[in-house]
Design a protein around this motif. Structure first.
Motif, mmCIF file in Angstrom:
data_model
loop_
_atom_site.group_PDB
_atom_site.id
_atom_site.type_symbol
_atom_site.label_atom_id
_atom_site.label_comp_id
_atom_site.label_asym_id
_atom_site.label_seq_id
_atom_site.Cartn_x
_atom_site.Cartn_y
_atom_site.Cartn_z
ATOM 1 N N ILE A 127 0.900 -1.063 0.093
ATOM 2 C CA ILE A 127 -0.053 -0.053 -0.082
ATOM 3 C C ILE A 127 0.810 1.270 -0.040
ATOM 4 O O ILE A 127 1.678 1.373 0.815
ATOM 5 C CB ILE A 127 -0.870 -0.040 1.192
ATOM 6 C CG1 ILE A 127 -1.792 -1.346 1.261
ATOM 7 C CG2 ILE A 127 -1.845 1.199 1.268
ATOM 8 C CD1 ILE A 127 -2.469 -1.485 2.558
ATOM 9 N N ARG A 128 0.948 2.011 -0.997
ATOM 10 C CA ARG A 128 1.640 3.120 -1.227
ATOM 11 C C ARG A 128 0.810 4.494 -1.618
ATOM 12 O O ARG A 128 -0.109 4.395 -2.225
ATOM 13 C CB ARG A 128 2.862 2.886 -2.364
ATOM 14 C CG ARG A 128 3.663 1.737 -2.145
ATOM 15 C CD ARG A 128 4.803 2.203 -0.917
ATOM 16 N NE ARG A 128 5.754 1.278 -0.734
ATOM 17 C CZ ARG A 128 5.750 0.399 0.203
ATOM 18 N NH1 ARG A 128 4.749 0.351 0.909
ATOM 19 N NH2 ARG A 128 6.540 -0.348 0.463
ATOM 20 N N LEU A 129 1.562 5.500 -1.310
ATOM 21 C CA LEU A 129 1.078 6.910 -1.718
ATOM 22 C C LEU A 129 1.838 7.431 -2.986
ATOM 23 O O LEU A 129 2.844 7.201 -3.114
ATOM 24 C CB LEU A 129 1.217 7.865 -0.739
ATOM 25 C CG LEU A 129 0.360 7.733 0.616
ATOM 26 C CD1 LEU A 129 0.998 8.564 1.817
ATOM 27 C CD2 LEU A 129 -0.985 7.744 0.722
ATOM 28 N N GLY A 130 0.845 7.595 -3.844
ATOM 29 C CA GLY A 130 1.465 8.157 -5.207
ATOM 30 C C GLY A 130 1.264 7.336 -6.504
ATOM 31 O O GLY A 130 0.687 6.401 -6.352
ATOM 32 N N GLN A 144 -8.002 8.221 -1.699
ATOM 33 C CA GLN A 144 -7.209 9.544 -1.854
ATOM 34 C C GLN A 144 -6.710 10.009 -0.590
ATOM 35 O O GLN A 144 -7.329 10.011 0.422
ATOM 36 C CB GLN A 144 -7.905 10.576 -2.892
ATOM 37 C CG GLN A 144 -8.523 10.017 -4.144
ATOM 38 C CD GLN A 144 -9.340 11.210 -4.649
ATOM 39 O OE1 GLN A 144 -9.863 11.976 -4.248
ATOM 40 N NE2 GLN A 144 -9.394 11.137 -6.250
ATOM 41 N N SER A 145 -5.443 10.570 -1.065
ATOM 42 C CA SER A 145 -4.633 11.415 0.215
ATOM 43 C C SER A 145 -4.704 12.905 -0.124
ATOM 44 O O SER A 145 -4.204 13.172 -1.297
ATOM 45 C CB SER A 145 -3.272 10.962 0.440
ATOM 46 O OG SER A 145 -2.646 11.460 1.135
ATOM 47 N N HIS A 146 -5.343 13.840 0.670
ATOM 48 C CA HIS A 146 -5.404 15.244 0.451
ATOM 49 C C HIS A 146 -4.402 15.870 1.129
ATOM 50 O O HIS A 146 -4.076 15.583 2.343
ATOM 51 C CB HIS A 146 -6.654 15.801 0.386
ATOM 52 C CG HIS A 146 -7.862 15.126 -0.171
ATOM 53 N ND1 HIS A 146 -8.013 15.568 -1.661
ATOM 54 C CD2 HIS A 146 -8.763 14.218 0.066
ATOM 55 C CE1 HIS A 146 -9.169 15.104 -2.006
ATOM 56 N NE2 HIS A 146 -9.474 13.862 -0.987
ATOM 57 N N ARG A 147 -3.474 16.612 0.399
ATOM 58 C CA ARG A 147 -2.444 17.612 1.084
ATOM 59 C C ARG A 147 -2.900 18.965 1.528
ATOM 60 O O ARG A 147 -3.593 19.567 0.528
ATOM 61 C CB ARG A 147 -1.214 17.371 0.521
ATOM 62 C CG ARG A 147 -0.549 15.919 0.590
ATOM 63 C CD ARG A 147 0.850 15.987 -0.323
ATOM 64 N NE ARG A 147 0.612 15.879 -1.593
ATOM 65 C CZ ARG A 147 1.242 16.106 -2.923
ATOM 66 N NH1 ARG A 147 2.493 16.184 -2.435
ATOM 67 N NH2 ARG A 147 1.025 15.973 -3.853
ATOM 68 N N SER A 182 5.483 13.553 -4.871
ATOM 69 C CA SER A 182 5.362 14.799 -3.859
ATOM 70 C C SER A 182 5.927 15.812 -4.241
ATOM 71 O O SER A 182 5.807 16.979 -3.668
ATOM 72 C CB SER A 182 6.122 13.806 -2.509
ATOM 73 O OG SER A 182 7.371 13.846 -2.467
ATOM 74 N N GLY A 183 6.859 15.747 -5.324
ATOM 75 C CA GLY A 183 7.587 16.795 -5.859
ATOM 76 C C GLY A 183 6.790 18.072 -6.569
ATOM 77 O O GLY A 183 7.079 18.982 -7.072
ATOM 78 N N THR A 184 5.574 17.449 -6.982
ATOM 79 C CA THR A 184 4.832 17.909 -8.066
ATOM 80 C C THR A 184 3.393 18.504 -7.177
ATOM 81 O O THR A 184 2.848 17.664 -6.367
ATOM 82 C CB THR A 184 4.119 17.355 -8.952
ATOM 83 O OG1 THR A 184 5.370 16.951 -9.878
ATOM 84 C CG2 THR A 184 3.405 18.170 -9.967
ATOM 85 N N LEU A 185 3.271 19.765 -7.336
ATOM 86 C CA LEU A 185 1.748 20.302 -6.485
ATOM 87 C C LEU A 185 0.504 20.723 -7.489
ATOM 88 O O LEU A 185 0.965 21.398 -8.279
ATOM 89 C CB LEU A 185 2.145 21.227 -5.533
ATOM 90 C CG LEU A 185 1.022 21.987 -4.603
ATOM 91 C CD1 LEU A 185 0.524 21.106 -3.848
ATOM 92 C CD2 LEU A 185 1.868 23.151 -3.980
ATOM 93 N N ARG A 186 -0.480 20.099 -7.134
ATOM 94 C CA ARG A 186 -1.646 20.633 -8.160
ATOM 95 C C ARG A 186 -2.462 21.236 -7.320
ATOM 96 O O ARG A 186 -3.241 20.679 -6.182
ATOM 97 C CB ARG A 186 -2.359 19.534 -8.693
ATOM 98 C CG ARG A 186 -1.301 18.705 -9.826
ATOM 99 C CD ARG A 186 -1.970 17.719 -10.359
ATOM 100 N NE ARG A 186 -1.212 17.172 -11.461
ATOM 101 C CZ ARG A 186 -1.703 15.974 -12.259
ATOM 102 N NH1 ARG A 186 -2.835 15.333 -12.076
ATOM 103 N NH2 ARG A 186 -0.757 15.362 -12.985
#
Length: 198
Positions: A127-130, A144-147, A182-186
């Motif tokens: 189980i991974r994020l991204g 979904q993981s919201h930041r 994680s280096g990309t932000l939308r």
């Protein structure tokens, strides 16, 4: 698959193990171990052979478990890999619930924020994020993981408040480097105005 036990604990002498390894190396035509006076380590061929052997043993275990559980409750061992925070907060509850329903299933839950080789470590479920890094693996989204962008009042007082997404590029950030993408932000929606406290 049973946990590894040193040969001495299995009642096998070192000379016997050495002879078997030498016979195996002769049969394969390659060296499996690097031997020095201080240590013994796997060669590249030895590491690949070990990974393949572990995969075969895992498949044999799975076939045995399937045969045993064909007429009854499921049994066997499942290796699950997950990041620490996600595993503690969400996954562990599901693991406990599954073991209550299926006591014959042993779940080995590994919590680590370090990326591991899932094939070499014989992980059944990860189980991974991204986004998915290895295209040979099968992916199924489970949520979904919201930041949320946050900053301390002291930081905003020193560096100012960004008013547009483009201004974020000049700010110092802390991110989870072990999460793919994680280096990309939308950014979605409007940025809320921030006012540092005095």
């Amino acid at each position: 698959m049973e946990a590894f036990r040193p040969p001495r604990q299995q009642g096998v002498g070192q000379s016997t193990v050495t002879r078997h390894i030498a016979e195996l190396e002769r049969a394969l035509g390659v060296s499996l171990l690097n031997r020095t006076t201080r240590r013994v380590s796997l060669t590249d061929e030895g590491a690949r052979y070990l990974a393949g052997a572990r995969t075969i043993l895992r498949l044999v275990d799975e076939a045995t478990d399937q045969a045993r559980s064909a007429g009854g409750d499921p049994i066997g061992k499942v290796r699950v890999s997950c990041t620490a925070a996600l595993g503690i907060r969400h996954v562990s509850r599901g693991v406990f619930a599954l073991q209550d329903r299926c006591p014959g299933i042993a779940i080995d839950l590994g919590l680590s924020d370090v990326r591991i080789d899932l094939v070499r470590e014989a992980v059944d479920v990860a189980i991974r994020l991204g986004p998915l890094e290895d295209s040979s693996l099968q992916l199924k989204p489970v949520g979904q993981s919201h930041r949320v962008l946050v900053a301390s009042q002291a930081y905003l007082a020193r560096h100012g408040c960004p008013s547009t997404p483009d201004e974020l590029a000049r700010h110092q950030t802390i991110r989870m480097s072990n999460v793919m993408g994680s280096g990309t932000l939308r950014a979605r929606g409007r940025m809320r105005p921030c006012t540092p406290s005095r």
